[in-house]
Design a protein around this motif. Structure first.
Motif, PDB file in Angstrom:
ATOM      1  N   LEU A  23       0.456  -1.520   0.367  1.00  0.00           N
ATOM      2  CA  LEU A  23      -0.090   0.030  -0.241  1.00  0.00           C
ATOM      3  C   LEU A  23       0.710   1.461  -0.110  1.00  0.00           C
ATOM      4  CD1 LEU A  23      -2.888   1.199   0.238  1.00  0.00           C
ATOM      5  CD2 LEU A  23      -2.862   1.083   3.032  1.00  0.00           C
ATOM      6  N   SER A  24       1.382   1.262   0.829  1.00  0.00           N
ATOM      7  CA  SER A  24       3.090   2.285   0.886  1.00  0.00           C
ATOM      8  C   SER A  24       3.590   3.056  -0.518  1.00  0.00           C
ATOM      9  CB  SER A  24       3.448   2.392   2.816  1.00  0.00           C
ATOM     10  OG  SER A  24       4.510   1.169   1.948  1.00  0.00           O
ATOM     11  N   GLN A  25       3.696   1.842  -1.583  1.00  0.00           N
ATOM     12  CA  GLN A  25       4.500   1.979  -2.427  1.00  0.00           C
ATOM     13  C   GLN A  25       3.440   2.240  -3.774  1.00  0.00           C
ATOM     14  OE1 GLN A  25       6.277  -1.925  -3.822  1.00  0.00           O
ATOM     15  NE2 GLN A  25       7.829  -1.485  -1.304  1.00  0.00           N
ATOM     16  N   ASN A  26       1.680   2.365  -3.469  1.00  0.00           N
ATOM     17  CA  ASN A  26       1.044   2.130  -4.271  1.00  0.00           C
ATOM     18  C   ASN A  26      -0.434   4.052  -3.986  1.00  0.00           C
ATOM     19  OD1 ASN A  26       1.285   0.119  -6.415  1.00  0.00           O
ATOM     20  ND2 ASN A  26       1.793  -1.158  -4.566  1.00  0.00           N
ATOM     21  N   ALA A  27       0.494   4.294  -2.657  1.00  0.00           N
ATOM     22  CA  ALA A  27      -0.358   4.906  -2.484  1.00  0.00           C
ATOM     23  C   ALA A  27       0.119   6.532  -2.589  1.00  0.00           C
ATOM     24  CB  ALA A  27      -1.976   4.566  -1.400  1.00  0.00           C
ATOM     25  N   THR A  28      -0.369   7.768  -1.592  1.00  0.00           N
ATOM     26  CA  THR A  28       0.162   8.994  -1.311  1.00  0.00           C
ATOM     27  C   THR A  28      -0.591   8.907   0.017  1.00  0.00           C
ATOM     28  OG1 THR A  28      -0.792  10.010  -2.157  1.00  0.00           O
ATOM     29  CG2 THR A  28       1.278   9.630  -3.159  1.00  0.00           C
ATOM     30  N   PHE A  29      -0.183   9.261   1.392  1.00  0.00           N
ATOM     31  CA  PHE A  29      -0.674   9.752   2.575  1.00  0.00           C
ATOM     32  C   PHE A  29      -2.011  10.981   2.326  1.00  0.00           C
ATOM     33  CE2 PHE A  29      -0.905  12.247   6.818  1.00  0.00           C
ATOM     34  CZ  PHE A  29      -1.314  11.723   7.381  1.00  0.00           C
ATOM     35  N   TYR A  30      -2.150  11.285   2.459  1.00  0.00           N
ATOM     36  CA  TYR A  30      -3.700  12.270   2.900  1.00  0.00           C
ATOM     37  C   TYR A  30      -3.418  13.243   4.165  1.00  0.00           C
ATOM     38  CZ  TYR A  30      -7.906  14.756   1.238  1.00  0.00           C
ATOM     39  OH  TYR A  30      -8.950  15.335   1.168  1.00  0.00           O
ATOM     40  N   GLY A  31      -4.235  12.017   4.832  1.00  0.00           N
ATOM     41  CA  GLY A  31      -3.822  13.084   6.052  1.00  0.00           C
ATOM     42  C   GLY A  31      -4.546  11.675   7.314  1.00  0.00           C
ATOM     43  N   ASP A  32      -4.637  12.329   8.876  1.00  0.00           N
ATOM     44  CA  ASP A  32      -5.551  11.610   9.373  1.00  0.00           C
ATOM     45  C   ASP A  32      -6.585  11.772   9.805  1.00  0.00           C
ATOM     46  OD1 ASP A  32      -2.905  10.610  10.651  1.00  0.00           O
ATOM     47  OD2 ASP A  32      -2.365  12.257  11.832  1.00  0.00           O
ATOM     48  N   GLY A  33      -7.254  10.541   9.777  1.00  0.00           N
ATOM     49  CA  GLY A  33      -9.310  10.672   9.782  1.00  0.00           C
ATOM     50  C   GLY A  33      -9.777   9.536  11.349  1.00  0.00           C
ATOM     51  N   LYS A  34     -10.494   9.681  11.300  1.00  0.00           N
ATOM     52  CA  LYS A  34     -12.075   8.846  12.192  1.00  0.00           C
ATOM     53  C   LYS A  34     -13.174   9.385  11.766  1.00  0.00           C
ATOM     54  CE  LYS A  34     -12.324  13.182  15.360  1.00  0.00           C
ATOM     55  NZ  LYS A  34     -11.784  13.732  16.462  1.00  0.00           N
ATOM     56  N   PHE A  35     -13.812   7.972  12.140  1.00  0.00           N
ATOM     57  CA  PHE A  35     -15.129   7.583  11.903  1.00  0.00           C
ATOM     58  C   PHE A  35     -15.735   6.738  12.950  1.00  0.00           C
ATOM     59  CE2 PHE A  35     -13.655   3.976  10.483  1.00  0.00           C
ATOM     60  CZ  PHE A  35     -14.473   2.699  11.090  1.00  0.00           C
ATOM     61  N   LYS A  36     -16.730   6.750  13.417  1.00  0.00           N
ATOM     62  CA  LYS A  36     -18.288   6.206  14.570  1.00  0.00           C
ATOM     63  C   LYS A  36     -17.851   4.837  14.110  1.00  0.00           C
ATOM     64  CE  LYS A  36     -18.745  10.124  16.829  1.00  0.00           C
ATOM     65  NZ  LYS A  36     -17.636   9.972  18.643  1.00  0.00           N
ATOM     66  N   GLY A  37     -17.708   4.390  15.436  1.00  0.00           N
ATOM     67  CA  GLY A  37     -18.073   3.234  15.366  1.00  0.00           C
ATOM     68  C   GLY A  37     -17.541   1.963  16.472  1.00  0.00           C
ATOM     69  N   ARG A  38     -17.477   0.947  16.670  1.00  0.00           N
ATOM     70  CA  ARG A  38     -16.608   0.070  17.441  1.00  0.00           C
ATOM     71  C   ARG A  38     -15.441  -0.661  16.575  1.00  0.00           C
ATOM     72  NH1 ARG A  38     -21.837  -1.592  21.044  1.00  0.00           N
ATOM     73  NH2 ARG A  38     -19.962  -1.785  22.499  1.00  0.00           N
ATOM     74  N   LEU A  39     -14.523  -0.919  17.683  1.00  0.00           N
ATOM     75  CA  LEU A  39     -13.689  -1.226  16.861  1.00  0.00           C
ATOM     76  C   LEU A  39     -13.279  -2.775  17.916  1.00  0.00           C
ATOM     77  CD1 LEU A  39     -11.119  -1.184  14.989  1.00  0.00           C
ATOM     78  CD2 LEU A  39      -9.894  -0.066  16.797  1.00  0.00           C
ATOM     79  N   TYR A  40     -13.147  -4.080  17.608  1.00  0.00           N
ATOM     80  CA  TYR A  40     -12.242  -5.384  18.154  1.00  0.00           C
ATOM     81  C   TYR A  40     -11.006  -5.761  17.398  1.00  0.00           C
ATOM     82  CZ  TYR A  40     -17.379  -4.741  18.991  1.00  0.00           C
ATOM     83  OH  TYR A  40     -18.735  -4.584  19.201  1.00  0.00           O
ATOM     84  N   ASP A  41     -10.760  -6.725  18.633  1.00  0.00           N
ATOM     85  CA  ASP A  41      -9.820  -7.470  18.929  1.00  0.00           C
ATOM     86  C   ASP A  41     -10.002  -8.709  17.528  1.00  0.00           C
ATOM     87  OD1 ASP A  41      -7.086  -9.265  18.597  1.00  0.00           O
ATOM     88  OD2 ASP A  41      -6.872  -8.682  20.237  1.00  0.00           O
ATOM     89  N   MET A  42      -9.680  -9.149  17.217  1.00  0.00           N
ATOM     90  CA  MET A  42      -9.930 -10.209  15.928  1.00  0.00           C
ATOM     91  C   MET A  42      -8.902 -11.104  16.330  1.00  0.00           C
ATOM     92  SD  MET A  42     -12.252  -9.085  14.863  1.00  0.00           S
ATOM     93  CE  MET A  42     -13.358 -10.414  14.201  1.00  0.00           C
ATOM     94  N   GLY A  43      -7.387 -11.567  16.925  1.00  0.00           N
ATOM     95  CA  GLY A  43      -6.398 -11.230  17.230  1.00  0.00           C
ATOM     96  C   GLY A  43      -5.079 -10.775  16.471  1.00  0.00           C
TER      97      GLY A  43
END
Length: 134
Positions: A23-43
Motif C-alpha cells: 500500500l505504501s508503494q501504491n498510495a500517498t498519505f492524505y491525512g489522519d482521519g476518524k469515523f464513528k463505530g466500534r473496534l474489535y481485536d480479531m487476534g
C-alpha cells in the motif's frame, strides 16, 4: 468522480505487514482521519463495525490510491472481500464519510462483516496504540 481515498485503521498501518508495504508503494498519505463505530481485536488484526450504539472514534490514516482498480483488487483479496472469497465475506468495503482536521471526505473503508460476539473491544479506537500496550 472515482473515489480514490482509502481509510486504514489496522494491520495496513503496520510496517512489518507485506500488504502495508504494498500500500505504501501504491498510495500517498492524505491525512489522519476518524469515523464513528466500534473496534474489535480479531487476534492478528482488528475489525471495525459501524454502530450507533455506544460508538466512538476509530482513528487511522487516509491514503490516496494510485492505480485504483489494481490496488483495490489486491487489498480486497487480503481483506477477504469479493464474490470469489469465502461467503459471507470476512470484510466488506464501503464508502463512508471520514472526519479529517479540515472536513469530512468520502473514503473506502473495510468493515468487519461477521459476528463480534465474544471478541475483545478496543474502546480507545486506536489499534496501533492498543498493540503497543499489549
Amino acid at each position: 468522480m472515482i473515489n480514490d481515498l482509502l481509510f486504514v485503521y489496522g494491520s495496513l498501518l503496520s510496517a512489518d505487514n507485506e500488504f502495508a508495504n504494498y500500500l505504501s508503494q501504491n498510495a500517498t498519505f492524505y491525512g489522519d482521519g476518524k469515523f464513528k463505530g466500534r473496534l474489535y481485536d480479531m487476534g492478528k488484526y482488528p475489525g471495525a463495525v459501524l454502530s450507533n450504539d455506544q460508538a466512538y472514534d476509530i482513528s487511522g490514516s487516509i491514503v490516496r490510491l494510485k492505480n485504483l482498480e489494481q490496488v483495490l483488487k489486491v487489498l480486497d483479496d487480503y481483506e477477504g472481500f469479493g464474490e470469489d472469497q469465502e461467503q459471507p465475506n470476512l470484510f466488506i468495503r464501503d464508502l463512508l464519510p471520514v472526519i479529517t482536521s479540515d472536513e469530512p471526505v468520502n473514503c473506502w473503508v473495510y468493515l468487519y462483516n461477521l459476528s463480534v460476539n465474544g471478541l475483545m473491544e478496543i474502546k480507545s479506537g486506536n489499534y496501533i496504540n492498543y498493540l503497543k500496550s499489549h
